[in-house]
Enzyme design. Sequence first.
Site, PDB file in Angstrom:
ATOM      1  N   SER A 142       1.611  -9.165 -24.189  1.00  0.00           N
ATOM      2  CA  SER A 142       2.719  -8.363 -24.724  1.00  0.00           C
ATOM      3  C   SER A 142       2.522  -6.954 -24.168  1.00  0.00           C
ATOM      4  CB  SER A 142       2.613  -8.332 -26.256  1.00  0.00           C
ATOM      5  OG  SER A 142       3.373  -7.284 -26.803  1.00  0.00           O
ATOM      6  N   TYR A 155      -2.211  -7.693 -34.124  1.00  0.00           N
ATOM      7  CA  TYR A 155      -1.456  -8.136 -32.945  1.00  0.00           C
ATOM      8  C   TYR A 155      -1.893  -7.349 -31.709  1.00  0.00           C
ATOM      9  CZ  TYR A 155       2.783  -9.718 -30.415  1.00  0.00           C
ATOM     10  OH  TYR A 155       3.670 -10.275 -29.522  1.00  0.00           O
TER      11      TYR A 155
HETATM   12  P1  NAD Z   1       8.352 -17.986 -31.528  1.00  0.00           P
HETATM   13  O1  NAD Z   1       8.094 -17.654 -32.948  1.00  0.00           O
HETATM   14  O2  NAD Z   1       9.737 -18.314 -31.096  1.00  0.00           O
HETATM   15  O3  NAD Z   1       7.391 -19.192 -31.063  1.00  0.00           O
HETATM   16  C1  NAD Z   1       6.047 -19.244 -31.442  1.00  0.00           C
HETATM   17  C2  NAD Z   1       5.478 -20.613 -31.120  1.00  0.00           C
HETATM   18  O4  NAD Z   1       4.101 -20.630 -31.511  1.00  0.00           O
HETATM   19  C3  NAD Z   1       6.163 -21.762 -31.859  1.00  0.00           C
HETATM   20  O5  NAD Z   1       6.263 -22.889 -31.025  1.00  0.00           O
HETATM   21  C4  NAD Z   1       5.189 -22.058 -33.000  1.00  0.00           C
HETATM   22  O6  NAD Z   1       5.248 -23.404 -33.477  1.00  0.00           O
HETATM   23  C5  NAD Z   1       3.857 -21.777 -32.315  1.00  0.00           C
HETATM   24  N1  NAD Z   1       2.801 -21.492 -33.285  1.00  0.00           N
HETATM   25  C6  NAD Z   1       2.759 -20.493 -34.206  1.00  0.00           C
HETATM   26  N2  NAD Z   1       1.646 -20.609 -34.960  1.00  0.00           N
HETATM   27  C7  NAD Z   1       0.971 -21.694 -34.511  1.00  0.00           C
HETATM   28  C8  NAD Z   1      -0.236 -22.344 -34.890  1.00  0.00           C
HETATM   29  N3  NAD Z   1      -0.985 -21.922 -35.908  1.00  0.00           N
HETATM   30  N4  NAD Z   1      -0.605 -23.451 -34.215  1.00  0.00           N
HETATM   31  C9  NAD Z   1       0.159 -23.933 -33.222  1.00  0.00           C
HETATM   32  N5  NAD Z   1       1.305 -23.369 -32.810  1.00  0.00           N
HETATM   33  C10 NAD Z   1       1.706 -22.265 -33.454  1.00  0.00           C
HETATM   34  O7  NAD Z   1       7.765 -16.735 -30.726  1.00  0.00           O
HETATM   35  P2  NAD Z   1       8.007 -16.155 -29.252  1.00  0.00           P
HETATM   36  O8  NAD Z   1       8.670 -14.836 -29.403  1.00  0.00           O
HETATM   37  O9  NAD Z   1       8.574 -17.146 -28.332  1.00  0.00           O
HETATM   38  O10 NAD Z   1       6.492 -15.821 -28.871  1.00  0.00           O
HETATM   39  C11 NAD Z   1       5.773 -16.471 -27.846  1.00  0.00           C
HETATM   40  C12 NAD Z   1       4.688 -15.519 -27.363  1.00  0.00           C
HETATM   41  O11 NAD Z   1       5.301 -14.376 -26.767  1.00  0.00           O
HETATM   42  C13 NAD Z   1       3.770 -14.990 -28.471  1.00  0.00           C
HETATM   43  O12 NAD Z   1       2.434 -14.973 -28.013  1.00  0.00           O
HETATM   44  C14 NAD Z   1       4.280 -13.584 -28.679  1.00  0.00           C
HETATM   45  O13 NAD Z   1       3.275 -12.738 -29.173  1.00  0.00           O
HETATM   46  C15 NAD Z   1       4.697 -13.216 -27.280  1.00  0.00           C
HETATM   47  N6  NAD Z   1       5.645 -12.104 -27.205  1.00  0.00           N
HETATM   48  C16 NAD Z   1       6.858 -12.182 -27.796  1.00  0.00           C
HETATM   49  C17 NAD Z   1       7.720 -11.080 -27.720  1.00  0.00           C
HETATM   50  C18 NAD Z   1       9.069 -11.064 -28.366  1.00  0.00           C
HETATM   51  O14 NAD Z   1       9.708  -9.996 -28.407  1.00  0.00           O
HETATM   52  N7  NAD Z   1       9.574 -12.179 -28.855  1.00  0.00           N
HETATM   53  C19 NAD Z   1       7.315  -9.939 -27.018  1.00  0.00           C
HETATM   54  C20 NAD Z   1       6.070  -9.915 -26.417  1.00  0.00           C
HETATM   55  C21 NAD Z   1       5.238 -11.007 -26.504  1.00  0.00           C
END
Ligand code: NAD
Length: 260
Positions: A142, A155
Amino acid sequence: MLKNKNALITGSTSGIGLAAAHVMAKQGINLVLHGLMSESEGETLAKQFADDYGINTLFDGANLSDPEEITAMIERVSNQMGGIDILVNNAGIQHTESVDKFPVDKWNAIIAINLSSAFHTIQQTLPHMQQNNWGRIINIASVHGLVGSVNKSAYVAAKHGIVGLTKVVALENANNGITANSICPGWVETPLINKQIEDIAAAKNIDMAQAKHELITAKQPKAQMAQTNHIGELILFLCTDAASSITGSALPIDGAWTAQ
Ligand code: NAD
């Protein structure tokens, strides 16, 4: 070149991971879909990918906060599909609160899921990649792997940690045909950030669209979120031959957030 490789994308039942799964499946890459979803929903999703793209798929619902479930998942994949060639550590959770009030259980969960799980998956998939002299490890960090923000102690710590872990894996495998990189997105339109938008809407008594705009523009110069498939396409590029010298990098895709 990528057709018939095996990829595990953690957290591919939603958001960035699911979009990346579609991008990779289009290239004929076999997929382990993974995330918190019932076994039957997961199997339906895996079958849909197999039917739509003509690839081998598996669903695994391992809870990444439990190292034993991670080990069982990697063993199952090895037995049923062969080893993992492309590892995308993407699953993640968020909790926002000031450090003096941050619940210990939330801290532990964020460090386990957003950081330690990647150590376990990397450790257990590297031997196969080293044996083949080819592998791709892509960790979804991130902007918070590069800079901090208030109320995100766990985080930010986990994301800085994964950027560091990625560098070490890249150094240790620089001549093994394996690359390891972190991707550092700014805001991306996914369910992960819904609660932050709802909190702003409630605190300021504004609608969700306004709250979303406030959330984005508070830190990110480009007033639009990246789309999930944009991250998926960068993941795919990192898997190509053209990207074989990109290793140990932390690549922002952040609307100039960290340019400031
Ligand atoms: P999301 O909530 O849409 O998806 C998260 C996924 O992680 C889901 O498939 C969920 O089932 C899985 N997950 C959560 N807890 C779990 C556990 N205990 N065991 C197994 N699986 C688990 O989130 P996203 O926004 O797609 O995030 C994906 C990645 O991108 C993350 O690492 C997040 O930190 C990173 N990220 C997101 C953003 C944003 O703005 N959305 C920005 C920077 C980084």
